[in-house]
Design a protein around this motif. Sequence first.
Motif, PDB file in Angstrom:
ATOM      1  N   ASP A 172      20.009 -28.871  11.838  1.00  0.00           N
ATOM      2  CA  ASP A 172      20.900 -28.492  12.939  1.00  0.00           C
ATOM      3  C   ASP A 172      20.153 -27.526  13.872  1.00  0.00           C
ATOM      4  O   ASP A 172      20.301 -26.310  13.790  1.00  0.00           O
ATOM      5  N   THR A 173      19.373 -28.088  14.779  1.00  0.00           N
ATOM      6  CA  THR A 173      18.515 -27.258  15.624  1.00  0.00           C
ATOM      7  C   THR A 173      19.284 -26.436  16.638  1.00  0.00           C
ATOM      8  O   THR A 173      18.828 -25.353  17.055  1.00  0.00           O
ATOM      9  N   ASP A 174      20.480 -26.928  17.080  1.00  0.00           N
ATOM     10  CA  ASP A 174      21.248 -26.169  18.075  1.00  0.00           C
ATOM     11  C   ASP A 174      22.328 -25.307  17.447  1.00  0.00           C
ATOM     12  O   ASP A 174      23.046 -24.581  18.148  1.00  0.00           O
ATOM     13  N   GLY A 175      22.508 -25.372  16.119  1.00  0.00           N
ATOM     14  CA  GLY A 175      23.422 -24.483  15.418  1.00  0.00           C
ATOM     15  C   GLY A 175      24.894 -24.719  15.661  1.00  0.00           C
ATOM     16  O   GLY A 175      25.716 -23.847  15.358  1.00  0.00           O
ATOM     17  N   ASP A 176      25.280 -25.936  16.134  1.00  0.00           N
ATOM     18  CA  ASP A 176      26.695 -26.183  16.409  1.00  0.00           C
ATOM     19  C   ASP A 176      27.419 -26.840  15.241  1.00  0.00           C
ATOM     20  O   ASP A 176      28.627 -27.078  15.293  1.00  0.00           O
ATOM     21  N   GLY A 177      26.694 -27.162  14.165  1.00  0.00           N
ATOM     22  CA  GLY A 177      27.332 -27.784  13.007  1.00  0.00           C
ATOM     23  C   GLY A 177      27.554 -29.273  13.145  1.00  0.00           C
ATOM     24  O   GLY A 177      28.076 -29.896  12.224  1.00  0.00           O
ATOM     25  N   LEU A 178      27.156 -29.874  14.251  1.00  0.00           N
ATOM     26  CA  LEU A 178      27.295 -31.307  14.474  1.00  0.00           C
ATOM     27  C   LEU A 178      25.922 -31.930  14.633  1.00  0.00           C
ATOM     28  O   LEU A 178      25.005 -31.321  15.203  1.00  0.00           O
ATOM     29  N   GLN A 179      25.780 -33.162  14.147  1.00  0.00           N
ATOM     30  CA  GLN A 179      24.500 -33.855  14.247  1.00  0.00           C
ATOM     31  C   GLN A 179      24.406 -34.564  15.586  1.00  0.00           C
ATOM     32  O   GLN A 179      25.128 -35.514  15.858  1.00  0.00           O
ATOM     33  N   GLY A 180      23.521 -34.105  16.439  1.00  0.00           N
ATOM     34  CA  GLY A 180      23.338 -34.698  17.748  1.00  0.00           C
ATOM     35  C   GLY A 180      22.269 -35.775  17.750  1.00  0.00           C
ATOM     36  O   GLY A 180      21.547 -35.978  16.762  1.00  0.00           O
ATOM     37  N   PRO A 181      22.126 -36.488  18.885  1.00  0.00           N
ATOM     38  CA  PRO A 181      21.138 -37.575  18.975  1.00  0.00           C
ATOM     39  C   PRO A 181      19.704 -37.114  18.731  1.00  0.00           C
ATOM     40  O   PRO A 181      18.867 -37.908  18.279  1.00  0.00           O
ATOM     41  N   SER A 182      19.417 -35.847  19.009  1.00  0.00           N
ATOM     42  CA  SER A 182      18.046 -35.343  18.825  1.00  0.00           C
ATOM     43  C   SER A 182      17.834 -34.732  17.440  1.00  0.00           C
ATOM     44  O   SER A 182      16.796 -34.108  17.201  1.00  0.00           O
ATOM     45  N   GLU A 183      18.797 -34.932  16.543  1.00  0.00           N
ATOM     46  CA  GLU A 183      18.714 -34.377  15.187  1.00  0.00           C
ATOM     47  C   GLU A 183      18.805 -35.522  14.175  1.00  0.00           C
ATOM     48  O   GLU A 183      19.869 -35.821  13.640  1.00  0.00           O
ATOM     49  N   PRO A 184      17.688 -36.220  13.945  1.00  0.00           N
ATOM     50  CA  PRO A 184      17.719 -37.455  13.150  1.00  0.00           C
ATOM     51  C   PRO A 184      18.053 -37.200  11.678  1.00  0.00           C
ATOM     52  O   PRO A 184      17.801 -36.122  11.136  1.00  0.00           O
ATOM     53  N   THR A 185      18.606 -38.240  11.073  1.00  0.00           N
ATOM     54  CA  THR A 185      18.902 -38.200   9.643  1.00  0.00           C
ATOM     55  C   THR A 185      17.606 -38.331   8.847  1.00  0.00           C
ATOM     56  O   THR A 185      16.738 -39.135   9.178  1.00  0.00           O
ATOM     57  N   GLN A 186      17.470 -37.516   7.793  1.00  0.00           N
ATOM     58  CA  GLN A 186      16.297 -37.550   6.933  1.00  0.00           C
ATOM     59  C   GLN A 186      16.733 -37.763   5.485  1.00  0.00           C
ATOM     60  O   GLN A 186      17.878 -37.463   5.113  1.00  0.00           O
ATOM     61  N   SER A 187      15.818 -38.258   4.665  1.00  0.00           N
ATOM     62  CA  SER A 187      16.070 -38.370   3.231  1.00  0.00           C
ATOM     63  C   SER A 187      14.744 -38.459   2.504  1.00  0.00           C
ATOM     64  O   SER A 187      13.732 -38.879   3.066  1.00  0.00           O
ATOM     65  N   LEU A 188      14.749 -38.055   1.256  1.00  0.00           N
ATOM     66  CA  LEU A 188      13.551 -38.071   0.420  1.00  0.00           C
ATOM     67  C   LEU A 188      13.573 -39.291  -0.489  1.00  0.00           C
ATOM     68  O   LEU A 188      14.627 -39.791  -0.884  1.00  0.00           O
ATOM     69  N   ASP A 189      12.360 -39.744  -0.852  1.00  0.00           N
ATOM     70  CA  ASP A 189      12.229 -40.846  -1.791  1.00  0.00           C
ATOM     71  C   ASP A 189      11.092 -40.530  -2.747  1.00  0.00           C
ATOM     72  O   ASP A 189      10.343 -39.562  -2.562  1.00  0.00           O
ATOM     73  N   LEU A 190      10.945 -41.358  -3.768  1.00  0.00           N
ATOM     74  CA  LEU A 190       9.864 -41.191  -4.721  1.00  0.00           C
ATOM     75  C   LEU A 190       8.527 -41.066  -3.985  1.00  0.00           C
ATOM     76  O   LEU A 190       8.221 -41.843  -3.082  1.00  0.00           O
ATOM     77  N   GLY A 191       7.749 -40.078  -4.357  1.00  0.00           N
ATOM     78  CA  GLY A 191       6.461 -39.844  -3.729  1.00  0.00           C
ATOM     79  C   GLY A 191       6.501 -38.806  -2.638  1.00  0.00           C
ATOM     80  O   GLY A 191       5.456 -38.281  -2.240  1.00  0.00           O
ATOM     81  N   ASP A 192       7.704 -38.493  -2.111  1.00  0.00           N
ATOM     82  CA  ASP A 192       7.819 -37.453  -1.090  1.00  0.00           C
ATOM     83  C   ASP A 192       7.763 -36.075  -1.734  1.00  0.00           C
ATOM     84  O   ASP A 192       8.249 -35.872  -2.859  1.00  0.00           O
ATOM     85  N   ALA A 193       7.216 -35.124  -1.006  1.00  0.00           N
ATOM     86  CA  ALA A 193       7.172 -33.744  -1.502  1.00  0.00           C
ATOM     87  C   ALA A 193       8.596 -33.218  -1.689  1.00  0.00           C
ATOM     88  O   ALA A 193       9.436 -33.353  -0.806  1.00  0.00           O
ATOM     89  N   GLY A 194       8.857 -32.646  -2.827  1.00  0.00           N
ATOM     90  CA  GLY A 194      10.171 -32.083  -3.105  1.00  0.00           C
ATOM     91  C   GLY A 194      11.153 -33.040  -3.730  1.00  0.00           C
ATOM     92  O   GLY A 194      12.259 -32.629  -4.120  1.00  0.00           O
ATOM     93  N   TYR A 195      10.778 -34.345  -3.848  1.00  0.00           N
ATOM     94  CA  TYR A 195      11.706 -35.282  -4.487  1.00  0.00           C
ATOM     95  C   TYR A 195      11.925 -34.871  -5.941  1.00  0.00           C
ATOM     96  O   TYR A 195      10.994 -34.634  -6.702  1.00  0.00           O
ATOM     97  N   GLY A 196      13.192 -34.767  -6.315  1.00  0.00           N
ATOM     98  CA  GLY A 196      13.546 -34.380  -7.675  1.00  0.00           C
ATOM     99  C   GLY A 196      13.643 -32.888  -7.907  1.00  0.00           C
ATOM    100  O   GLY A 196      14.131 -32.467  -8.959  1.00  0.00           O
ATOM    101  N   THR A 197      13.195 -32.070  -6.921  1.00  0.00           N
ATOM    102  CA  THR A 197      13.205 -30.621  -7.131  1.00  0.00           C
ATOM    103  C   THR A 197      13.784 -29.841  -5.957  1.00  0.00           C
ATOM    104  O   THR A 197      14.276 -28.731  -6.148  1.00  0.00           O
ATOM    105  N   ARG A 198      13.737 -30.380  -4.773  1.00  0.00           N
ATOM    106  CA  ARG A 198      14.061 -29.602  -3.585  1.00  0.00           C
ATOM    107  C   ARG A 198      15.559 -29.296  -3.499  1.00  0.00           C
ATOM    108  O   ARG A 198      16.398 -30.120  -3.839  1.00  0.00           O
ATOM    109  N   VAL A 199      15.884 -28.085  -3.022  1.00  0.00           N
ATOM    110  CA  VAL A 199      17.265 -27.638  -2.827  1.00  0.00           C
ATOM    111  C   VAL A 199      17.516 -27.528  -1.325  1.00  0.00           C
ATOM    112  O   VAL A 199      16.649 -27.040  -0.580  1.00  0.00           O
ATOM    113  N   ILE A 200      18.654 -27.987  -0.872  1.00  0.00           N
ATOM    114  CA  ILE A 200      18.971 -27.910   0.546  1.00  0.00           C
ATOM    115  C   ILE A 200      18.957 -26.450   1.008  1.00  0.00           C
ATOM    116  O   ILE A 200      19.449 -25.555   0.325  1.00  0.00           O
ATOM    117  N   ASP A 201      18.369 -26.215   2.174  1.00  0.00           N
ATOM    118  CA  ASP A 201      18.238 -24.857   2.710  1.00  0.00           C
ATOM    119  C   ASP A 201      19.163 -24.718   3.914  1.00  0.00           C
ATOM    120  O   ASP A 201      18.787 -25.003   5.053  1.00  0.00           O
TER     121      ASP A 201
END
Length: 877
Positions: free
Chosen positions: A166-195
């Motif tokens: 949330d780069t603009d801090g409004d709590g809503l996902q805007g067009p310039s704030e793409p959806t992300q997700s982790l998969d096997l092989g990505d850094a933090g997969y299986g361990t990362r905690v949302i910040d």
Amino acid sequence: MALMRCLLLSALLLLPAAAAQKVVPAAAERSALSANVCEDASAQGFLDATGVRAGLFNNGALFWNGGGAQYEVPIESGLSPVFSTALWVGGRVDGDLRFAGSTYGPWEFWPGPLDASGQTTAERCATLDRIWVVRVTDLSTYAQEGAATTDMAEWPIAWGAPFFIDTDGDGLQGPSEPTQSLDLGDAGYGTRVIDLTAGELPAVFGRQTAWWVMNDAGGEHEWSMEEPLGIEVQATAWAFGDDDTIELNTSTFYRFEVINRTTAPIERVQPGLFIDADLGQFNDDRVGTDSTRQMLVFYNGDEEDEGRDGYGTPPALGIDVLSGSPGALPPDKAGVWSEPGNGMEADRYLRGLWRNGDTLRVGGFGRTFGNPVTRWGFSGDEVTQSFWSQENIDGIGAATIPQDVRGVISGEAADLAPGERLVFDVGFLFARAGDRLRSIASLRQVSDRAQSLYDAGTLTANQEPPPPPDSTALIVPDPGAVVAPNQPILFNWESVPGTEGYTLEILDTSDSTVPIVRRFVEGTTITVSPFALPLNRRAPLYWRVATSRLGSRSVTEPRPFTAFIPAFGQFSVVANADGLLAEPVPAANSLRGFPVPDSPAGVLQQANGGEWFVTASGAQTYEQFLDVALPGDNASRAFPNDFEVRFTASATPNLAVLADTTGAITGTTRVPFQLWDIGSGTPGDSRDDVRLIPVVTDVNENGRWNLIGNRSDEGTTEPISWHRPLDMAPGERGYAAWESAAETSPDAIGRAVLSGIAFDGEGPDGHPETGTVFRIESSTQAVPLAAPEAPDVLTLATRPNPSRTRAVVEYQLARAAPVRLTVMDALGREIDVLVDEDQSEGSHRAGLDTSQLASGVYVVVLSAGEAQATRTITVVR
């Protein structure tokens, strides 16, 4: 978007007419060769931010998991268009079938992800046995106040849950704030905690999103009897709808991402859903397919969705595969279609074949050899009733019989290399518009709207919550009103423009959090049965109304009212042939649970070598007992007094009035009992006891009181009405004066106190033994009531009651009104309509032919405008 979708429709499965509830097949005991390391999934979540309440499970099931159905539309209505749904996935490894799925269990998905070799552990399954649910309001609240819900703070991005920054801090996902997700092989997969403090927020589709992850390798495949595929399924469910898309407010959407977590390719992986759709009342539905929209359609087979669970005006339900699918199968009356018993049969359905491998063919029930092969069963236009639909299966207008139906809808198949995934997106769409065919037409508009938003990529965009609707204003009951006892209670409030409906809540206290009664209605008036409220209550109750719109609601302040619903607090036998009992024996019927709802189960008074209990003519429930025993304003004369039936020696000349089943007096007879009013709360003090006059209904017309049917070993006695003598002095003076005069006119025997009281049981003399004393006591909370004024809307009576061949229903209207007079059986099914027309003020009569009805209790329902009255009638043979 692909232009083809796979759709498999069910056979029409007819349940027995007398079934009280839906019955699902028992799971077979089977085994497979898969691992068995995980406990069964136990998590549950809900979508409830819009006009739907949908239950979610993480074992491959949706809406039902062995308990009650969990898909409610509209929300808080108590009505459901679908019973259960289960995820199926089929595929092949080296040419061998692999399958995961079920119908009604055992389930073949377990919590949590798989590693790169397709393995899991018991610890991982247990840790991720969870469904996370977040609303868009949770995000905006966090942006404004910094307060996060538990599911937000623990959103499992480590295992692939989608998120954004949330780069603009409004709590809503805007067009310039793409959806992300982790998969096997990505850094933090299986361990990362949302910040959250760094702006990471859960990606919320629509107005509310649920996410969970499951796999098919955590246990044995006992239902399909096939090896697991080694797949992980990341599931997302969401609710959508605002002012611009209000037609989607009663729909829900689901994404299943199927991932190959093995080291070998899986060929022709194909997902699908098994659907048991029950549109309100479950046994009067039809199904069809819409090949232009790639949608499975369930709709009502007639113009009224009847019964307690029915919608009335029938809706339509569409299961719309938004991501594409290859075809459809219909029900097969010849029996080739039935619920599959294993994975091989289910996989054939996914591929558009009958479960025995035959192809689907156009016409009839899809089995006619030589007809064209198709993948879209019953794809004709139901609205125009064209061929080939269940409205017209032969081209000349023959229709199927509406029944309980099933369906399977499948997505596009794909070969998955290790680590590859396919996406299966499905919408459960709902529409209700005037009648059953217009509901289908409306459903098509909902489908077009959903598909256009999906194709544009905006169906998954988050939405700002709409403002709550305006609150309504309560009209009746007035503040502090005392409503008439034992009569339906009318509640009314003002209309609020733009609302979807209202929820009436009746509360025990003004600050109660759990309502005693909750009823959803689209209009502004509803009547509530008095027996839905606490019995014998002196303190006020409270009522309020919630206004619903787009999943938001506003609630009025609670308003007090008093509804004294009289009831008896104790039925017991206090003496038998050996004299007074040391302790009264509660007189409950172990078969029916009345007349004392709270008495010990299975306790029956013993008399004359058998078991006997107090009942009322034809009553099957305590409410029906009160309805028979206290008709009209009898409650005002009965409460708060107590009463006794004293069985005397047969030689004692106890006189009773004899009446036929129409109520006409035919003479007098001798009976082996006496009736007494024993005062209020003084059972051991005879100084206020008054002997009453019995009026016996001679049901079998033999000129005497006895068991109905003249059986001497078991059965129910003919009913007795209890009348007070004109002289109510304590003792027998009033009764003796009447007996000596032998006068049987209504003026001579006084007004009735109790009506239709009978005795049910067994014994060599056909009634309880001499010396038996039954006591009927009012609750200690009961208070005297003034006789109510004559009702200003309508009255209702049935004569004769009980009835053998024909009865007359008499009613009076205080003003002209549209009248509907119906007869319902004990299961709440409408079996006859006696009147359905506008009628004038005054008295009216309608005939009821009971000669074709089975013995038992029926309910006559009179609706006149917004008022309603009910009476029971007993049919005997």
